[in-house]
Design a protein around this motif. Sequence first.
Motif, PDB file in Angstrom:
ATOM      1  N   PRO A  44       0.812  -1.207   0.000  1.00 44.05           N
ATOM      2  CA  PRO A  44       0.000   0.000   0.000  1.00 44.05           C
ATOM      3  C   PRO A  44       0.851   1.265   0.000  1.00 44.05           C
ATOM      4  O   PRO A  44       1.954   1.270   0.537  1.00 44.05           O
ATOM      5  CB  PRO A  44      -0.792  -0.106   1.299  1.00 44.05           C
ATOM      6  CG  PRO A  44      -0.645  -1.500   1.760  1.00 44.05           C
ATOM      7  CD  PRO A  44       0.579  -2.059   1.144  1.00 44.05           C
ATOM      8  N   ALA A  45       0.297   2.319  -0.600  1.00 44.55           N
ATOM      9  CA  ALA A  45       1.005   3.597  -0.630  1.00 44.55           C
ATOM     10  C   ALA A  45       1.229   4.083   0.791  1.00 44.55           C
ATOM     11  O   ALA A  45       0.433   3.795   1.684  1.00 44.55           O
ATOM     12  CB  ALA A  45       0.172   4.613  -1.389  1.00 44.55           C
TER      13      ALA A  45
ATOM     14  N   THR B 118      -4.919  -0.343   4.736  1.00 44.54           N
ATOM     15  CA  THR B 118      -4.845  -1.544   3.908  1.00 44.54           C
ATOM     16  C   THR B 118      -5.995  -1.577   2.909  1.00 44.54           C
ATOM     17  O   THR B 118      -6.011  -2.359   2.004  1.00 44.54           O
ATOM     18  CB  THR B 118      -4.943  -2.808   4.771  1.00 44.54           C
ATOM     19  OG1 THR B 118      -6.073  -2.636   5.610  1.00 44.54           O
ATOM     20  CG2 THR B 118      -3.694  -3.042   5.556  1.00 44.54           C
ATOM     21  N   LYS B 119      -6.976  -0.700   3.130  1.00 41.77           N
ATOM     22  CA  LYS B 119      -8.123  -0.709   2.232  1.00 41.77           C
ATOM     23  C   LYS B 119      -7.934   0.190   1.008  1.00 41.77           C
ATOM     24  O   LYS B 119      -8.787   0.237   0.150  1.00 41.77           O
ATOM     25  CB  LYS B 119      -9.366  -0.247   2.990  1.00 41.77           C
ATOM     26  CG  LYS B 119     -10.000  -1.342   3.833  1.00 41.77           C
ATOM     27  CD  LYS B 119     -11.345  -0.912   4.298  1.00 41.77           C
ATOM     28  CE  LYS B 119     -12.232  -2.106   4.583  1.00 41.77           C
ATOM     29  NZ  LYS B 119     -13.598  -1.711   4.773  1.00 41.77           N
ATOM     30  N   VAL B 120      -6.828   0.948   0.975  1.00 43.95           N
ATOM     31  CA  VAL B 120      -6.669   1.914  -0.115  1.00 43.95           C
ATOM     32  C   VAL B 120      -6.506   1.194  -1.457  1.00 43.95           C
ATOM     33  O   VAL B 120      -5.696   0.288  -1.602  1.00 43.95           O
ATOM     34  CB  VAL B 120      -5.458   2.826   0.146  1.00 43.95           C
ATOM     35  CG1 VAL B 120      -5.192   3.712  -1.065  1.00 43.95           C
ATOM     36  CG2 VAL B 120      -5.732   3.689   1.361  1.00 43.95           C
ATOM     37  N   ALA B 121      -7.317   1.615  -2.431  1.00 40.30           N
ATOM     38  CA  ALA B 121      -7.237   0.988  -3.746  1.00 40.30           C
ATOM     39  C   ALA B 121      -6.102   1.592  -4.546  1.00 40.30           C
ATOM     40  O   ALA B 121      -5.864   2.780  -4.491  1.00 40.30           O
ATOM     41  CB  ALA B 121      -8.545   1.211  -4.493  1.00 40.30           C
TER      42      ALA B 121
ATOM     43  N   ILE C 191     -19.950  -1.454  -1.389  1.00 36.47           N
ATOM     44  CA  ILE C 191     -19.520  -0.288  -2.167  1.00 36.47           C
ATOM     45  C   ILE C 191     -18.317  -0.682  -3.023  1.00 36.47           C
ATOM     46  O   ILE C 191     -17.328  -1.203  -2.500  1.00 36.47           O
ATOM     47  CB  ILE C 191     -19.146   0.863  -1.215  1.00 36.47           C
ATOM     48  CG1 ILE C 191     -20.336   1.170  -0.292  1.00 36.47           C
ATOM     49  CG2 ILE C 191     -18.720   2.102  -1.997  1.00 36.47           C
ATOM     50  CD1 ILE C 191     -19.956   1.884   0.990  1.00 36.47           C
ATOM     51  N   VAL C 192     -18.418  -0.451  -4.326  1.00 34.92           N
ATOM     52  CA  VAL C 192     -17.344  -0.865  -5.234  1.00 34.92           C
ATOM     53  C   VAL C 192     -16.860   0.349  -6.040  1.00 34.92           C
ATOM     54  O   VAL C 192     -17.647   0.976  -6.749  1.00 34.92           O
ATOM     55  CB  VAL C 192     -17.845  -1.968  -6.203  1.00 34.92           C
ATOM     56  CG1 VAL C 192     -16.711  -2.411  -7.131  1.00 34.92           C
ATOM     57  CG2 VAL C 192     -18.410  -3.157  -5.442  1.00 34.92           C
ATOM     58  N   PRO C 193     -15.570   0.664  -5.917  1.00 32.11           N
ATOM     59  CA  PRO C 193     -15.044   1.743  -6.751  1.00 32.11           C
ATOM     60  C   PRO C 193     -14.985   1.277  -8.204  1.00 32.11           C
ATOM     61  O   PRO C 193     -14.722   0.105  -8.467  1.00 32.11           O
ATOM     62  CB  PRO C 193     -13.628   1.965  -6.205  1.00 32.11           C
ATOM     63  CG  PRO C 193     -13.277   0.696  -5.511  1.00 32.11           C
ATOM     64  CD  PRO C 193     -14.541   0.032  -5.082  1.00 32.11           C
ATOM     65  N   CYS C 194     -15.255   2.176  -9.140  1.00 28.96           N
ATOM     66  CA  CYS C 194     -15.241   1.757 -10.543  1.00 28.96           C
ATOM     67  C   CYS C 194     -14.890   2.938 -11.435  1.00 28.96           C
ATOM     68  O   CYS C 194     -14.702   4.061 -10.953  1.00 28.96           O
ATOM     69  CB  CYS C 194     -16.601   1.186 -10.921  1.00 28.96           C
ATOM     70  SG  CYS C 194     -17.870   2.433 -10.836  1.00 28.96           S
ATOM     71  N   GLY C 195     -14.833   2.692 -12.728  1.00 32.11           N
ATOM     72  CA  GLY C 195     -14.642   3.770 -13.705  1.00 32.11           C
ATOM     73  C   GLY C 195     -13.236   4.353 -13.722  1.00 32.11           C
ATOM     74  O   GLY C 195     -13.017   5.408 -14.299  1.00 32.11           O
ATOM     75  N   LEU C 196     -12.282   3.669 -13.075  1.00 34.07           N
ATOM     76  CA  LEU C 196     -10.912   4.186 -13.085  1.00 34.07           C
ATOM     77  C   LEU C 196     -10.137   3.490 -14.201  1.00 34.07           C
ATOM     78  O   LEU C 196     -10.144   2.263 -14.286  1.00 34.07           O
ATOM     79  CB  LEU C 196     -10.238   3.918 -11.736  1.00 34.07           C
ATOM     80  CG  LEU C 196     -10.788   4.767 -10.585  1.00 34.07           C
ATOM     81  CD1 LEU C 196     -10.402   4.154  -9.241  1.00 34.07           C
ATOM     82  CD2 LEU C 196     -10.279   6.201 -10.672  1.00 34.07           C
TER      83      LEU C 196
ATOM     84  N   GLU D 114      -4.280  10.772  -7.782  1.00 36.81           N
ATOM     85  CA  GLU D 114      -5.163  11.652  -7.017  1.00 36.81           C
ATOM     86  C   GLU D 114      -6.638  11.276  -7.284  1.00 36.81           C
ATOM     87  O   GLU D 114      -7.453  11.220  -6.351  1.00 36.81           O
ATOM     88  CB  GLU D 114      -4.870  13.118  -7.411  1.00 36.81           C
ATOM     89  CG  GLU D 114      -5.637  14.177  -6.638  1.00 36.81           C
ATOM     90  CD  GLU D 114      -5.555  13.986  -5.132  1.00 36.81           C
ATOM     91  OE1 GLU D 114      -4.533  13.484  -4.627  1.00 36.81           O
ATOM     92  OE2 GLU D 114      -6.564  14.318  -4.453  1.00 36.81           O
ATOM     93  N   ASP D 115      -6.966  10.992  -8.551  1.00 34.92           N
ATOM     94  CA  ASP D 115      -8.332  10.554  -8.894  1.00 34.92           C
ATOM     95  C   ASP D 115      -8.689   9.298  -8.098  1.00 34.92           C
ATOM     96  O   ASP D 115      -9.769   9.169  -7.537  1.00 34.92           O
ATOM     97  CB  ASP D 115      -8.442  10.210 -10.390  1.00 34.92           C
ATOM     98  CG  ASP D 115      -8.294  11.440 -11.275  1.00 34.92           C
ATOM     99  OD1 ASP D 115      -8.606  12.548 -10.791  1.00 34.92           O
ATOM    100  OD2 ASP D 115      -7.850  11.280 -12.431  1.00 34.92           O
ATOM    101  N   ARG D 116      -7.731   8.367  -8.077  1.00 35.67           N
ATOM    102  CA  ARG D 116      -7.963   7.107  -7.365  1.00 35.67           C
ATOM    103  C   ARG D 116      -8.214   7.340  -5.886  1.00 35.67           C
ATOM    104  O   ARG D 116      -9.109   6.775  -5.279  1.00 35.67           O
ATOM    105  CB  ARG D 116      -6.715   6.218  -7.471  1.00 35.67           C
ATOM    106  CG  ARG D 116      -6.683   5.390  -8.668  1.00 35.67           C
ATOM    107  CD  ARG D 116      -5.330   4.733  -8.911  1.00 35.67           C
ATOM    108  NE  ARG D 116      -4.992   4.979 -10.298  1.00 35.67           N
ATOM    109  CZ  ARG D 116      -5.700   4.484 -11.308  1.00 35.67           C
ATOM    110  NH1 ARG D 116      -6.712   3.681 -11.089  1.00 35.67           N
ATOM    111  NH2 ARG D 116      -5.393   4.790 -12.547  1.00 35.67           N
ATOM    112  N   ARG D 117      -7.386   8.198  -5.335  1.00 34.97           N
ATOM    113  CA  ARG D 117      -7.526   8.455  -3.908  1.00 34.97           C
ATOM    114  C   ARG D 117      -8.880   9.093  -3.606  1.00 34.97           C
ATOM    115  O   ARG D 117      -9.535   8.773  -2.618  1.00 34.97           O
ATOM    116  CB  ARG D 117      -6.386   9.347  -3.406  1.00 34.97           C
ATOM    117  CG  ARG D 117      -6.466   9.648  -1.913  1.00 34.97           C
ATOM    118  CD  ARG D 117      -5.176  10.163  -1.348  1.00 34.97           C
ATOM    119  NE  ARG D 117      -4.097   9.192  -1.465  1.00 34.97           N
ATOM    120  CZ  ARG D 117      -3.921   8.159  -0.638  1.00 34.97           C
ATOM    121  NH1 ARG D 117      -4.752   7.955   0.355  1.00 34.97           N
ATOM    122  NH2 ARG D 117      -2.914   7.337  -0.803  1.00 34.97           N
ATOM    123  N   ARG D 118      -9.317   9.984  -4.518  1.00 36.49           N
ATOM    124  CA  ARG D 118     -10.618  10.634  -4.298  1.00 36.49           C
ATOM    125  C   ARG D 118     -11.751   9.602  -4.289  1.00 36.49           C
ATOM    126  O   ARG D 118     -12.641   9.642  -3.463  1.00 36.49           O
ATOM    127  CB  ARG D 118     -10.870  11.686  -5.392  1.00 36.49           C
ATOM    128  CG  ARG D 118     -10.586  13.117  -4.888  1.00 36.49           C
ATOM    129  CD  ARG D 118     -11.362  14.140  -5.699  1.00 36.49           C
ATOM    130  NE  ARG D 118     -10.931  14.171  -7.098  1.00 36.49           N
ATOM    131  CZ  ARG D 118      -9.901  14.887  -7.546  1.00 36.49           C
ATOM    132  NH1 ARG D 118      -9.222  15.646  -6.710  1.00 36.49           N
ATOM    133  NH2 ARG D 118      -9.570  14.862  -8.809  1.00 36.49           N
TER     134      ARG D 118
END
Length: 727
Positions: free
Chosen positions: A187-188, A193-196, A514-519, A526-530
Amino acid sequence: MVELDALISKLSTLGFNKVPVEHSAVENVEEWKKALGTVSNGLPENYVLTKTLIYKPKQPKSEPFAPVVIVAKDDTVFNSKALGTLLKFKDMRFASEDVLKDTFQTVKGSVSPFVLGNVSSEIIGNVRVVIDKALVNENNIAFHPLDSLRTVFISGPTLKAYIASIDGLEHVTELDLASLAGAAPAPAAGGSTKVAKKPAATEATVAAKTEESAGSSKLGIEASKETDFSKWYQQVVVRSDMLDYYDVSGCYIVRPTAYFVWQQIQEFFDAGIRALGVRNCYFPMFVSQRALEQEKDHIEGFAPEVAWVTKAGTTDLAVPLAIRPTSETVMYPYFAKWIRSHRDLPLKINQWCSVVRWEFKNPQPFLRTREFLWQEGHCAYMTKDEAYTEVLDILTLYRRIYEELLAVPVIEGVKSEKEKFAGGVATTTVESFIPATGRGIQGGTSHYLGQNFSKMFDVVVEDPEGTSTDRPKIHVHQTSWGLSTRTIGVMVMIHGDDKGLVLPPRVAETQVIIVPCGLTSKHTDEDRRRVTDACLTVEARLKKVGIRADSDLRDNYTPGFKYSHWEVRGVPLRLEIGPKDLEKQSVLSVRRDNFAKASVALDKLESTLEILLHTIQDDMLIRARKAFDERVKLVLKWDDFVPTLNSKCLTMIPWCEREECEDQIKARSTRDAINDEAEDEKEPSMGAKSLCLPHNQPQDPPIIPGQTKCVQCGHNAKRYALFGRSY
Ligand code: 87F
């Protein structure tokens, strides 16, 4: 080619001395588990299943052909790309059927380490073998010796010795394969540990996809609910993580997802019975032979199902002990001891426990298992009226569990004389229905026992109306009631679909995923972190209002993979959050029950989702009730009876309520079904049983006493009865 006898004799020189067990042919791990579940002799107490995977890595033409054979525990998930890198191969691909045949003289489904014995001397020196570290300390590792009709159990050392004995095999490695699952970058700095992180086709994403398409990890549901219901059900309960098979036939592991459902039922029911004055307690699980036989008449029919403990270590017990199949004989001697005067009444107790009934019919997860969880309530009253009122109060709670928690409609009623609990006076029941098979299923029973047991166990009080010289004994009026984890099976069967489990929100451990998508690769860190931050904020806001939410920020899976993952597991609502949604200050919701999508404004997040979850819960019950109602057919002449059953329906018939007539209905409906050519071969032509005499009787047409006739025998009909094929 290695022959079975030769192989066994070779293994025996390596410390292996058991005969392989035989079973039906299997095509995958689920079938293998099931097949082993039916084996009665020769199975070790504990064993692990395995998968042997053969890869043919992409190689420059100049290099010699070097297949890779991986021997792993069946549930080890690993990153094949990372493994390839480790072995210095660029691209790991599953070997074709041709390679299996030409190089290993085997076919899909029969691959095991023993096929190494078939490899020619020209090739064997280039073969890479990887042994999963998770196997090496196991005592009983299951493999198919050459075909999928047999299983041998060998120890880790024997496995290693066998592989070491292959002439010319040079490259053998032991690896902690599971650790390769998370072989993505760390992880960055500062991130949880949850950071995508960049999902740009990470190694594990590729691995997950490869395994999925090769069908080796069996993530989704392959069987169709419509055309192969029993396979579908098995796949759904296992692949949704509700349950796992166990190495004692008829016993299953209730995993947290399913246990959570059970706990919701427990909470609801405990509050309900507490309000009725019932208190929880716990009695021992062992019953002495003497106690069990105290009520011989009722136990007689059940005796073959009673399991006994006869030994402690190697010593025979002086008196064998039964394991409770139900607790009447355990509890009622103490009712007799504790109840002395009418002031000791009512006595109302309940226990949550497991019971054991050693059935020999085909076991079915949740529906028919040799050990199952349930609650059993046992109460004693001074009068019949008080007792019967409680019987009905409990039945109402059972109905509410099904309808309000599990979104499963039921019909309340009373059992016929033939179907009631023989030890009691009357059995009330909630009956449900599985539309996919057209069969009814008993959901829970609440009995009025009358004075039958109090007479057997001498549970008496002195008549408070009596005089000091004449105080006759009065036998108490008793009730008992039980509801089991069968509830969970019914819920799965009713709501599940071809994508897997569908959970009603009230019993779902995770209500919103909740699922992050569209990346894409065009997006910045920065987009990812947002997006990640937005997911975590949404999760926290939902949790704050009591919604059970979670974010899937795993960086080694694609959004599409995650959607399927949570669909199989039945999570009621998915929220997709991507950069575009954030620009609009909204998120996208997708319902599991009907896949309806809606945009949810972030400023109305909590209230919208609370309503949406309630709507899903309500819609699931409405849909299930419609399916049930449509399949309960009023049948007013016998000719329509069996065709109605054959069209996967239940029948509601004017009935005389005679036991002889019920036997005839069963016999006639069995015979007629066999003669009916249209009958689906897969459907049992079992006869119909009475399911209940519904409390809520149809009114149109009404039963006119003395005029309305029984559909089967023509005697006077007393009430409408629900008849059908059943579980
Ligand atoms: C199997 C073996 C031994 C059902 C059995 O319904 C005994 C029995 O008594 C047995 N299977 N039953 C009937 C259970 C009656 C009753 N017990 C309390 C219930 C609800 C909870």
